[in-house]
Design an enzyme around this catalytic site. Structure first.
Site, PDB file in Angstrom:
ATOM      1  CD  GLU A   1      -4.858 -67.756 -31.205  1.00 59.03           C
ATOM      2  OE1 GLU A   1      -4.670 -68.581 -30.302  1.00 59.03           O
ATOM      3  OE2 GLU A   1      -5.496 -68.020 -32.250  1.00 59.03           O
TER       4      GLU A   1
ATOM      5  N   GLY B   1     -10.670 -81.216 -36.447  1.00 62.46           N
ATOM      6  CA  GLY B   1     -11.799 -80.318 -36.677  1.00 62.46           C
ATOM      7  C   GLY B   1     -11.543 -79.000 -35.981  1.00 62.46           C
TER       8      GLY B   1
ATOM      9  CE  LYS C   1      -9.195 -69.458 -39.305  1.00 59.94           C
ATOM     10  NZ  LYS C   1      -8.904 -68.119 -38.864  1.00 59.94           N
TER      11      LYS C   1
ATOM     12  CB  THR D   1      -4.953 -66.608 -37.552  1.00 60.73           C
ATOM     13  OG1 THR D   1      -4.720 -67.056 -36.215  1.00 60.73           O
ATOM     14  CG2 THR D   1      -4.106 -67.402 -38.527  1.00 60.73           C
TER      15      THR D   1
ATOM     16  CB  CYS E   1      -7.762 -73.052 -35.560  1.00 61.19           C
ATOM     17  SG  CYS E   1      -8.587 -71.940 -34.438  1.00 61.19           S
TER      18      CYS E   1
ATOM     19  CE  LYS F   1      -2.813 -69.448 -35.237  1.00 59.50           C
ATOM     20  NZ  LYS F   1      -3.326 -69.585 -33.919  1.00 59.50           N
TER      21      LYS F   1
ATOM     22  CG  ASP G   1     -17.011 -57.961 -29.518  1.00 58.45           C
ATOM     23  OD1 ASP G   1     -16.159 -58.864 -29.477  1.00 58.45           O
ATOM     24  OD2 ASP G   1     -17.870 -57.869 -30.423  1.00 58.45           O
TER      25      ASP G   1
HETATM   26  C1  UGA Z   1      -5.282 -75.173 -32.573  1.00 58.69           C
HETATM   27  C2  UGA Z   1      -3.805 -75.127 -32.170  1.00 58.69           C
HETATM   28  O1  UGA Z   1      -3.466 -76.293 -31.454  1.00 58.69           O
HETATM   29  C3  UGA Z   1      -3.506 -73.896 -31.305  1.00 58.69           C
HETATM   30  O2  UGA Z   1      -2.124 -73.824 -31.014  1.00 58.69           O
HETATM   31  C4  UGA Z   1      -3.937 -72.646 -32.080  1.00 58.69           C
HETATM   32  O3  UGA Z   1      -3.724 -71.472 -31.315  1.00 58.69           O
HETATM   33  C5  UGA Z   1      -5.424 -72.754 -32.421  1.00 58.69           C
HETATM   34  O4  UGA Z   1      -5.639 -73.952 -33.224  1.00 58.69           O
HETATM   35  C6  UGA Z   1      -5.788 -71.517 -33.193  1.00 58.69           C
HETATM   36  O5  UGA Z   1      -5.294 -71.360 -34.313  1.00 58.69           O
HETATM   37  O6  UGA Z   1      -6.472 -70.657 -32.633  1.00 58.69           O
HETATM   38  P1  UGA Z   1      -7.532 -75.937 -31.370  1.00 58.69           P
HETATM   39  O7  UGA Z   1      -8.168 -75.775 -32.710  1.00 58.69           O
HETATM   40  O8  UGA Z   1      -8.188 -75.378 -30.175  1.00 58.69           O
HETATM   41  O9  UGA Z   1      -6.043 -75.332 -31.395  1.00 58.69           O
HETATM   42  O10 UGA Z   1      -7.441 -77.484 -31.136  1.00 58.69           O
HETATM   43  P2  UGA Z   1      -6.360 -78.652 -31.081  1.00 58.69           P
HETATM   44  O11 UGA Z   1      -6.227 -79.091 -29.688  1.00 58.69           O
HETATM   45  O12 UGA Z   1      -5.103 -78.283 -31.792  1.00 58.69           O
HETATM   46  O13 UGA Z   1      -7.144 -79.789 -31.890  1.00 58.69           O
HETATM   47  C7  UGA Z   1      -7.516 -79.602 -33.248  1.00 58.69           C
HETATM   48  C8  UGA Z   1      -8.165 -80.858 -33.787  1.00 58.69           C
HETATM   49  O14 UGA Z   1      -7.219 -81.910 -33.937  1.00 58.69           O
HETATM   50  C9  UGA Z   1      -9.270 -81.436 -32.889  1.00 58.69           C
HETATM   51  O15 UGA Z   1     -10.331 -81.867 -33.691  1.00 58.69           O
HETATM   52  C10 UGA Z   1      -8.593 -82.601 -32.197  1.00 58.69           C
HETATM   53  O16 UGA Z   1      -9.492 -83.607 -31.791  1.00 58.69           O
HETATM   54  C11 UGA Z   1      -7.678 -83.087 -33.302  1.00 58.69           C
HETATM   55  N1  UGA Z   1      -6.498 -83.833 -32.801  1.00 58.69           N
HETATM   56  C12 UGA Z   1      -5.582 -83.236 -32.003  1.00 58.69           C
HETATM   57  C13 UGA Z   1      -6.323 -85.155 -33.203  1.00 58.69           C
HETATM   58  O17 UGA Z   1      -7.158 -85.725 -33.943  1.00 58.69           O
HETATM   59  N2  UGA Z   1      -5.216 -85.831 -32.764  1.00 58.69           N
HETATM   60  C14 UGA Z   1      -4.282 -85.250 -31.971  1.00 58.69           C
HETATM   61  O18 UGA Z   1      -3.284 -85.932 -31.614  1.00 58.69           O
HETATM   62  C15 UGA Z   1      -4.467 -83.925 -31.575  1.00 58.69           C
END
Ligand code: UGA
Length: 447
Positions: free
Chosen positions: A153, A259, A265, A122, A262, A206, A31
């Site tokens: 990923e 939020g 965006k 991504t 990912c 993705k 990095d």
């Molecule tokens: C997300 C995807 O789930 C991953 O598979 C992906 O790899 C990642 O983006 C990425 O592109 O790198 P992440 O952003 O870490 O992962 O979080 P999530 O667990 O998916 O949650 C995203 C948002 O949705 C959070 O704000 C969470 O609170 C909200 N959420 C999630 C809800 O409001 N309700 C739900 O039932 C699930």
């Protein structure tokens, strides 16, 4: 195998590096961020991620992972170069490929023999092929050859180690057999299905996944909103939906809106490149719009409790965009705080992990040490993140500490009827606000 990861100090790069080392590979995480590399060499992790520390320690003890600023060393020493640099959103809502291009330039400069370049960042469909041409054009030694593959990923923050070690599937996009076979070999020690496809389809997978997850969340938030209007209970509705095998129960938790760095965006990026390709993206736009209005409904509810009143204090529980991470990027909690400050509330905050946020918000809020301190003299307690600690708040004590006993539970983690019994005005998402007992607390039965 010998692997290098460019962008190896980010959460995707680090988890991938530690995970591949645990599978017996020799990994170099490279990095350009000197501080992060120094920190990692001194066992200081740049991210809060469950299980990552011990995975890295094991890899270090076995001598299977190195951290360096020297991209040249990393490129020259490896058979597979994984690109895991950030691809943030630029000010026009498109994907900013600057880091990827910079990293590709270094690779082109140092390439010293045949290698596979696997893009884990991504990127919009077509980017891997663009990177391939870019590297070809910038090769210092134009006798060397390489293959590009796409290897997206699917790591969730807070669950990234588990997601990496036990993936639902591994996706490899390659346009010829040689790199496809090498990538299959890299992942042969994982007990997961491998989806092998062409590069463009792999890039698209993705976006399809993240947009689908976002769609489910916007869908359930809209259903929750209708529940409130027609006096139904979202928890019961979800119970009744999730046993349907075609639907299932994941990503059906209503909340303050999705939020993090990912989902929004990637949804915007997909809308952007879909639109530019003349595809109809109306449904995706609606998913995004639904998410944007969710936070407004929360501040509007708070305002409705204090019409004509001033000098009110809001206590916010949770700053990270979800539990299990210290990441506050695009966090609904910060959006709420901004709106609350604009509406002239005093704001107190407490998060078990996040102890500061970006300026100017950081100086405008009071950081409490615990739930009791944040509740003291508050007029409204708003739960924004589903940390376990918040599920067990001492209602009696909080009732005594607060000036006005109002709880807004945007994650539906508290038992509504118990909160009401304790004397609070309770507002969940899609939960009845009248005096019915909540079905999910008392009447709903699964027999
Ligand atoms: C997300 C995807 O789930 C991953 O598979 C992906 O790899 C990642 O983006 C990425 O592109 O790198 P992440 O952003 O870490 O992962 O979080 P999530 O667990 O998916 O949650 C995203 C948002 O949705 C959070 O704000 C969470 O609170 C909200 N959420 C999630 C809800 O409001 N309700 C739900 O039932 C699930």
């Amino acid at each position: 195998m010998k692997i290098s990861i460019i962008g190896g100090t980010g959460y995707v790069g680090l988890v991938t590096g530690a995970g591949l080392a645990a599978h017996g590979n020799e990994v170099i995480c490279a990095d350009i961020d000197k501080k992060k590399i120094n920190d990692l060499n001194n066992n200081i992790l740049p991210v809060y991620e469950k299980g990552l520390d011990s995975l890295l320690q094991q890899a270090k003890q076995k001598g299977r992972i190195l951290f360096t600023n020297c991209i040249e060393t990393a490129v020259k020493a490896s058979e597979i170069i994984i690109l895991a640099v950030g691809t943030p959103q630029n000010k026009f809502g498109d994907t900013d490929l600057a880091q990827l291009i910079r990293a590709s330039k270094s690779i082109a400069y140092h390439l010293n023999g045949y290698k596979i370049i696997a893009v884990k960042s991504t990127v919009p469909v077509g980017t891997c092929q663009m990177i391939e041409l870019f590297i070809k054009d910038n090769l210092k030694n134009d006798k060397v050859s390489f293959d590009i593959v796409s290897n997206p990923e699917f790591l969730r923050e807070g669950n990234a180690v588990e997601d990496f070690m036990c993936p639902d599937r591994i996706v490899i996009g390659a346009n010829s057999n040689k790199p496809a076979e090498t990538m299959k070999k890299l992942y042969s020690t994982f007990n997961s299905p491998i989806v092998l496809t062409d590069i463009r389809s792999s890039e698209m997978i993705k976006y399809a996944c993240n947009s689908y997850l976002a769609t489910r969340i916007s869908f359930i938030n809209e259903i929750a909103n209708i529940c409130e209007k027609v006096d139904a209970d979202i928890n019961s509705v979800i119970e009744g939906m999730k046993y349907d095998k075609r639907i299932g129960g994941h990503y059906l938790s209503p909340g303050p809106g999705f939020g993090g760095p990912c989902l929004t965006k990637d949804l915007k990026s997909l809308i952007g490149f879909g639109h530019k390709s003349n595809a109809n993206v109306n449904m995706l736009k609606a998913v995004l719009k639904r998410n944007e209005i969710q936070i407004n409904s929360i501040i509007e509810y708070v305002n409705s409790q204090f019409i004509g009143l001033s000098n009110k204090t809001i206590a916010v529980l949770g700053l990270s965009f979800k539990a299990g991470t210290n990441d506050t990027r695009n966090s609904p909690s910060l959006q709420l705080i901004k709106k609350a400050i604009k509406a002239k509330y005093s704001v107190k905050v407490y998060d078990p992990v996040v102890k500061e946020i970006d300026e100017p918000l950081n100086s405008e809020v009071f950081f409490a040490e615990n739930i009791e301190e944040v509740s003291e003299n508050a007029d409204c307690l708003v739960i924004m993140t589903e940390w376990d600690e918040f599920r067990h708040i001492n209602l009696e004590l909080i009732y005594k500490l607060m000036k006005t006993p109002i709880i807004v539970d945007t994650r539906n983690i508290l038992p509504a009827s118990k909160v009401k019994e304790a004397g609070f005005t309770y507002k969940g998402i899609g939960i009845r606000s009248n005096n019915y007992e909540s079905i999910s607390d008392s009447m709903m039965q699964i027999i």
